[in-house]
Write an enzyme that holds these catalytic residues in place. Structure first.
Site, PDB file in Angstrom:
ATOM      1  N   ASP A  28      -4.663  -2.447   0.362  1.00 13.16           N
ATOM      2  CA  ASP A  28      -4.887  -1.215   1.129  1.00 13.16           C
ATOM      3  C   ASP A  28      -4.194  -0.060   0.412  1.00 13.16           C
ATOM      4  O   ASP A  28      -3.020  -0.173   0.053  1.00 13.16           O
ATOM      5  CB  ASP A  28      -4.310  -1.371   2.541  1.00 13.16           C
ATOM      6  CG  ASP A  28      -4.860  -0.363   3.534  1.00 13.16           C
ATOM      7  OD1 ASP A  28      -5.088   0.787   3.127  1.00 13.16           O
ATOM      8  OD2 ASP A  28      -5.052  -0.730   4.705  1.00 13.16           O
ATOM      9  N   ARG A  59      -4.537   3.245   1.767  1.00 12.99           N
ATOM     10  CA  ARG A  59      -4.607   4.399   2.662  1.00 12.99           C
ATOM     11  C   ARG A  59      -3.244   5.054   2.851  1.00 12.99           C
ATOM     12  O   ARG A  59      -3.160   6.246   3.133  1.00 12.99           O
ATOM     13  CB  ARG A  59      -5.189   3.974   4.007  1.00 12.99           C
ATOM     14  CG  ARG A  59      -6.676   3.752   3.966  1.00 12.99           C
ATOM     15  CD  ARG A  59      -7.180   3.203   5.275  1.00 12.99           C
ATOM     16  NE  ARG A  59      -6.721   1.838   5.522  1.00 12.99           N
ATOM     17  CZ  ARG A  59      -7.042   1.131   6.589  1.00 12.99           C
ATOM     18  NH1 ARG A  59      -7.797   1.679   7.538  1.00 12.99           N
ATOM     19  NH2 ARG A  59      -6.616  -0.095   6.730  1.00 12.99           N
TER      20      ARG A  59
END
Length: 502
Positions: A413, A415
């Site tokens: 991830d 983000r």
């Protein structure tokens, strides 16, 4: 000493004026040459005019080994036609340096609660503004490249300045104390929605081109699922928020471009500013040399997607601690959000979040959905589809869900929710009554910024598509919020997605 300082200041001012005059003369000469060529040939002139790499008119700064290359073997010709050159400043400015002659950034005191003392974000490289810039990068985020294409193709006039008549925000917001706290807002310009009006005098007296980085408007929203929500009785039209039996909604929208205060961004990630600058420079192909050469400029407008805020009900309720607030933080998923792919829970959770936000607004509170452009966990859609292929050509088990992504992207991830809470601070939100998200990363980022979350609301089982069980069960096991059962390793291994042939 005062006399010496005054004399040096006068010299600097004279040199700035001289450079501006040279630019003006150079542009006029280019136009005259073009006109003479056109008269000579009986057609619009296209004589090649050398472009100079560096911050002086001549000589050109070429690569170190350029002297050993013949013109025929040179990999790049630094020339352009006269008419194309008129779209640019009179010299190529590869980079600039602090205290360089003619460089005089507009003052920037990030975090000052007085916008005039804080100063406007100035990033454009137009002839009138390039020496006054106090920011690196470009307006438009990821769309800045299309701006450059429009300039190159001469679809956009280089001298164009926007007419901001009637573009004022559709609703008033703030200012809030958070706007003057450089620890709380580091990823957007809190005054970005008021630029043409707050800084009108500066734009006129300094002849600088300033642009908004936030826009606020009103609209209606229609989604097919909301009509079903009305039919089933989950939503009830009230004529204010939900205005029809088709589930049509009134909404206030805020579009926000990223504006990073580099010292604050570095602090959020627990790294030093120099490391952040070096990495941004190196891993964007050296796109922004001033990240290295201009340590005095602390603001960067990165070429990434921004965010949109959708507010249901009175926007003033967001910052009122006596009003309840329901919030959905949603990261972009084009395949599900727009086209309805059932491999993930993104669109179902988005619709559920909108429905719950509307209910909160109808009850006299505030409903907010914030949509971030972070496609494929900020890994991008190409990487996401490669992961899909790896999953579907394997056994697509929940136990291997994150491993498939890490094998391809090296990380599960990207983000990085550390910057996400800034928009909450800007909206004046000080607490969240109902958080419509199961994400532990989002929860921890918000609470870590001093905004309490009173209730976490998970996606109901009935909203979860069958093929997305792999995703949601893997995430719950990895730490996503649930009031239900967390699977054992054996149970997780038994959760399997649909294969292509089914």
């Amino acid at each position: 000493m005062d006399e010496v300082r005054d004399a040096l200041k006068a010299i600097a001012q004279s040199q700035t004026q001289l450079l501006s005059a040279v630019d003006s003369v150079s542009q006029r000469v280019s136009k005259l040459e073009e006109g003479q060529e056109a008269t000579k040939n009986g057609a619009p002139g296209r004589s090649a005019t050398p472009l100079v790499a560096g911050y002086s008119k001549t000589p050109p700064l070429l690569p170190a080994d350029a002297g050993s290359q013949s013109p025929q073997s040179s990999p790049l010709s630094l020339t352009t036609s006269a008419d194309a050159q008129s779209s640019f400043t009179s010299r190529i400015i590869l980079t600039t340096y602090p205290k360089q002659i003619g460089i005089k950034p507009l003052p920037m005191d990030w975090g000052n609660p007085d916008p005039l003392k804080r100063g406007p974000v100035t990033v454009l490289r137009t002839a009138s503004t390039v020496r006054r810039r106090n920011a690196i990068g470009a307006h438009g985020g990821s769309y800045s490249i299309y701006y450059a294409l429009a300039m190159a193709a001469k679809e956009l006039n280089a001298d164009h300045r926007p007419d901001f008549t009637n573009t004022e925000p559709a609703v008033n917001i703030g200012p809030f104390p958070q706007w003057g706290d450089k620890k709380k807002i580091v990823a957007m310009d809190p005054w970005g929605h008021q630029v043409p009006w707050l800084f009108k005098d500066i734009m006129e007296t300094e002849n600088v081109d300033l642009r908004p980085t936030i826009a606020v408007t009103k609209a209606h929203m229609k989604l097919p699922e909301l009509e079903e929500s009305v039919r089933s009785g989950r939503l009830v039209p009230d004529g204010k928020v939900c205005i029809s039996s088709s589930g049509e909604l009134n909404v206030t929208k805020f579009a926000v471009e990223p504006v990073w205060y580099l010292p604050g961004v570095a602090e959020r990630f627990g790294i030093d500013e120099g490391t952040l600058r070096r990495s941004l420079f190196e891993h964007t192909g050296g796109m922004y040399p001033e990240l290295i050469t201009r340590g005095d400029i602390k603001v960067f407008m990165p070429p990434i997607g921004g965010l949109t805020v959708y507010v249901f009900g009175d926007p003033a309720n967001m910052s009122d601690p006596s009003k309840r607030l329901a919030l959905r933080i949603h990261d972009e998923c084009n395949g599900s959000d727009v086209f309805g792919s059932d491999i993930c829970t993104c669109r179902p959770y988005l619709i559920f979040g909108i429905e719950e936000a509307v209910k909160e607004a109808q009850n006299g509170g505030s409903g907010v959905v914030i949509y971030f452009r972070k496609e494929g966990r900020a890994l991008g859609e190409v990487t996401k589809y490669l992961v899909y292929n790896a999953r579907k050509r394997g056994e697509d088990r929940a136990s291997d869900y994150f491993k498939r992504t890490e094998n391809i992207a090296g990380v599960k991830d990207m983000r990085f929710q550390a910057l996400m809470p800034d928009i909450l601070h800007w909206l004046g939100i000080t607490k969240i009554d109902r958080m419509l998200s199961m994400s532990n990363m989002k929860h921890d980022a918000i609470v870590g910024q001093g905004i309490p979350i009173h209730e976490r609301v998970e996606l109901p089982e009935s909203w979860i598509p069958a093929d997305s069980r792999v995703e949601i069960d893997a995430k719950i096991t990895a730490g996503y919020f649930t009031t239900g059962h967390r699977m054992t390793a054996d149970e997780l291994n038994a959760v399997q997605g649909r294969i292509w042939e089914e």
